[in-house]
Design a protein around this motif. Structure first.
Motif, PDB file in Angstrom:
ATOM      1  N   VAL A  23      30.875  36.945  28.384  1.00 25.96           N
ATOM      2  CA  VAL A  23      31.212  37.987  29.365  1.00 25.96           C
ATOM      3  C   VAL A  23      31.240  37.406  30.773  1.00 25.96           C
ATOM      4  N   VAL A  24      30.236  36.607  31.116  1.00 29.20           N
ATOM      5  CA  VAL A  24      30.184  36.014  32.455  1.00 29.20           C
ATOM      6  C   VAL A  24      31.385  35.100  32.679  1.00 29.20           C
ATOM      7  N   GLU A  25      31.726  34.301  31.681  1.00 28.73           N
ATOM      8  CA  GLU A  25      32.898  33.430  31.810  1.00 28.73           C
ATOM      9  C   GLU A  25      34.168  34.250  32.012  1.00 28.73           C
ATOM     10  N   ARG A  26      34.290  35.360  31.297  1.00 30.26           N
ATOM     11  CA  ARG A  26      35.494  36.190  31.382  1.00 30.26           C
ATOM     12  C   ARG A  26      35.636  36.775  32.777  1.00 30.26           C
ATOM     13  N   VAL A  27      34.554  37.333  33.318  1.00 33.59           N
ATOM     14  CA  VAL A  27      34.671  38.035  34.589  1.00 33.59           C
ATOM     15  C   VAL A  27      34.571  37.116  35.797  1.00 33.59           C
ATOM     16  N   SER A  28      34.125  35.875  35.591  1.00 27.91           N
ATOM     17  CA  SER A  28      33.997  34.983  36.734  1.00 27.91           C
ATOM     18  C   SER A  28      35.203  34.065  36.890  1.00 27.91           C
ATOM     19  N   GLY A  29      36.179  34.217  36.041  1.00 18.74           N
ATOM     20  CA  GLY A  29      37.373  33.390  36.134  1.00 18.74           C
ATOM     21  C   GLY A  29      38.171  33.676  37.397  1.00 18.74           C
ATOM     22  N   LYS A  30      38.881  32.675  37.837  1.00 23.24           N
ATOM     23  CA  LYS A  30      39.687  32.763  39.061  1.00 23.24           C
ATOM     24  C   LYS A  30      40.597  33.992  39.048  1.00 23.24           C
ATOM     25  N   TRP A  31      41.297  34.206  37.967  1.00 20.66           N
ATOM     26  CA  TRP A  31      42.273  35.298  37.919  1.00 20.66           C
ATOM     27  C   TRP A  31      41.589  36.649  37.754  1.00 20.66           C
ATOM     28  N   SER A  32      40.525  36.700  36.969  1.00 19.65           N
ATOM     29  CA  SER A  32      39.820  37.966  36.765  1.00 19.65           C
ATOM     30  C   SER A  32      39.261  38.503  38.073  1.00 19.65           C
ATOM     31  N   ILE A  33      38.648  37.648  38.848  1.00 20.43           N
ATOM     32  CA  ILE A  33      38.073  38.076  40.127  1.00 20.43           C
ATOM     33  C   ILE A  33      39.173  38.624  41.031  1.00 20.43           C
ATOM     34  N   GLY A  34      40.285  37.924  41.117  1.00 16.01           N
ATOM     35  CA  GLY A  34      41.391  38.380  41.956  1.00 16.01           C
ATOM     36  C   GLY A  34      41.933  39.729  41.519  1.00 16.01           C
ATOM     37  N   VAL A  35      42.103  39.911  40.214  1.00 19.74           N
ATOM     38  CA  VAL A  35      42.623  41.178  39.692  1.00 19.74           C
ATOM     39  C   VAL A  35      41.623  42.300  39.940  1.00 19.74           C
ATOM     40  N   LEU A  36      40.356  42.048  39.651  1.00 23.62           N
ATOM     41  CA  LEU A  36      39.338  43.083  39.847  1.00 23.62           C
ATOM     42  C   LEU A  36      39.242  43.490  41.310  1.00 23.62           C
ATOM     43  N   ARG A  43      44.077  52.836  42.267  1.00 19.91           N
ATOM     44  CA  ARG A  43      45.118  52.601  41.252  1.00 19.91           C
ATOM     45  C   ARG A  43      46.137  51.596  41.775  1.00 19.91           C
ATOM     46  N   ILE A  44      46.554  50.704  40.872  1.00 22.78           N
ATOM     47  CA  ILE A  44      47.483  49.660  41.290  1.00 22.78           C
ATOM     48  C   ILE A  44      48.440  49.349  40.146  1.00 22.78           C
ATOM     49  N   ARG A  45      49.687  49.091  40.503  1.00 25.28           N
ATOM     50  CA  ARG A  45      50.716  48.792  39.509  1.00 25.28           C
ATOM     51  C   ARG A  45      50.799  47.296  39.279  1.00 25.28           C
ATOM     52  N   TYR A  46      51.432  46.934  38.169  1.00 26.21           N
ATOM     53  CA  TYR A  46      51.550  45.531  37.758  1.00 26.21           C
ATOM     54  C   TYR A  46      52.149  44.679  38.868  1.00 26.21           C
ATOM     55  N   THR A  47      53.266  45.108  39.435  1.00 24.53           N
ATOM     56  CA  THR A  47      53.932  44.294  40.465  1.00 24.53           C
ATOM     57  C   THR A  47      53.070  44.163  41.720  1.00 24.53           C
ATOM     58  N   GLU A  48      52.293  45.199  42.023  1.00 22.45           N
ATOM     59  CA  GLU A  48      51.388  45.114  43.172  1.00 22.45           C
ATOM     60  C   GLU A  48      50.273  44.096  42.889  1.00 22.45           C
ATOM     61  N   LEU A  49      49.801  44.080  41.654  1.00 30.18           N
ATOM     62  CA  LEU A  49      48.794  43.082  41.273  1.00 30.18           C
ATOM     63  C   LEU A  49      49.374  41.678  41.358  1.00 30.18           C
ATOM     64  N   GLU A  50      50.597  41.546  40.914  1.00 31.91           N
ATOM     65  CA  GLU A  50      51.279  40.244  40.948  1.00 31.91           C
ATOM     66  C   GLU A  50      51.336  39.702  42.382  1.00 31.91           C
ATOM     67  N   ARG A  51      51.622  40.587  43.342  1.00 29.96           N
ATOM     68  CA  ARG A  51      51.670  40.187  44.749  1.00 29.96           C
ATOM     69  C   ARG A  51      50.274  39.972  45.328  1.00 29.96           C
ATOM     70  N   ALA A  52      49.298  40.725  44.835  1.00 33.01           N
ATOM     71  CA  ALA A  52      47.948  40.685  45.395  1.00 33.01           C
ATOM     72  C   ALA A  52      47.148  39.461  44.951  1.00 33.01           C
ATOM     73  N   VAL A  53      47.557  38.833  43.853  1.00 36.73           N
ATOM     74  CA  VAL A  53      46.830  37.676  43.323  1.00 36.73           C
ATOM     75  C   VAL A  53      47.740  36.453  43.435  1.00 36.73           C
ATOM     76  N   PRO A  54      47.659  35.742  44.542  1.00 36.28           N
ATOM     77  CA  PRO A  54      48.565  34.611  44.772  1.00 36.28           C
ATOM     78  C   PRO A  54      48.429  33.527  43.701  1.00 36.28           C
ATOM     79  N   GLU A  87      49.940  51.972  35.503  1.00 36.82           N
ATOM     80  CA  GLU A  87      48.949  51.788  36.559  1.00 36.82           C
ATOM     81  C   GLU A  87      47.637  51.316  35.945  1.00 36.82           C
ATOM     82  N   TYR A  88      46.903  50.578  36.750  1.00 35.68           N
ATOM     83  CA  TYR A  88      45.584  50.102  36.345  1.00 35.68           C
ATOM     84  C   TYR A  88      44.569  50.607  37.354  1.00 35.68           C
ATOM     85  N   ARG A  89      43.376  50.887  36.855  1.00 34.36           N
ATOM     86  CA  ARG A  89      42.278  51.275  37.745  1.00 34.36           C
ATOM     87  C   ARG A  89      40.984  50.742  37.149  1.00 34.36           C
ATOM     88  N   LEU A  90      40.005  50.557  38.010  1.00 36.71           N
ATOM     89  CA  LEU A  90      38.701  50.113  37.541  1.00 36.71           C
ATOM     90  C   LEU A  90      38.006  51.250  36.801  1.00 36.71           C
TER      91      LEU A  90
END
Length: 134
Positions: A23-36, A43-54, A87-90
């Motif tokens: 679990v720690v490895e999953r949530v501490s990954g570079k991409w996971s942190i950026g997405v979270l 709420r955020i859409r896929y394309t917005e996430l794509e732009r938000a995570v360089p 849409e995605y949300r926490l």
């Protein structure tokens, strides 16, 4: 206590440690942190996430989203439109995790200078202490 019950307790402890580590490895990954963190604003859409995570590729974003959804950190909503709006949300536990990530990020920013100074001091002290061949 028998040897069998002792082994079983050690096995349960090892299994628990493995699950926690996963679990720690999953949530501490570079991409996971950026997405979270990107989803922490609402709420955020896929394309917005794509732009938000360089730097994240579409494939990696898709895999990351699936894993975070599987772990119960993100919820995915598909709206019945053409084309479908997704849409995605926490989730509640995702929000709690983001609070911890924010605290860790704040800590890292507050101590960035001290950590860098410690690294320079360590590197300067240990630069001449290279292992001898032999």
């Amino acid at each position: 206590m028998t040897a069998d019950s002792s082994r079983a307790r050690v096995q349960r402890s090892d299994d628990h440690a493995c699950r926690l580590s996963e679990v720690v490895e999953r949530v501490s990954g570079k991409w996971s942190i950026g997405v979270l963190l990107a989803a922490s604003h609402g709420r955020i859409r896929y394309t917005e996430l794509e732009r938000a995570v360089p730097g994240i590729s579409r494939r990696m974003l898709t895999l990351t989203l699936r894993n975070l959804e599987r772990d119960g950190l993100l919820a995915r909503t598909v709206h019945p439109t053409v084309p479908p709006k997704v849409e995605y949300r926490l989730t509640d536990i995702g929000v709690e995790l983001c609070e911890a990530l924010t605290a860790l990020t704040d800590w890292a920013q507050r101590h960035e200078g001290a950590i860098e100074a410690a690294r320079r001091a360590y590197d300067g002290t240990n630069a001449t202490a290279e292992p001898k061949a032999g």
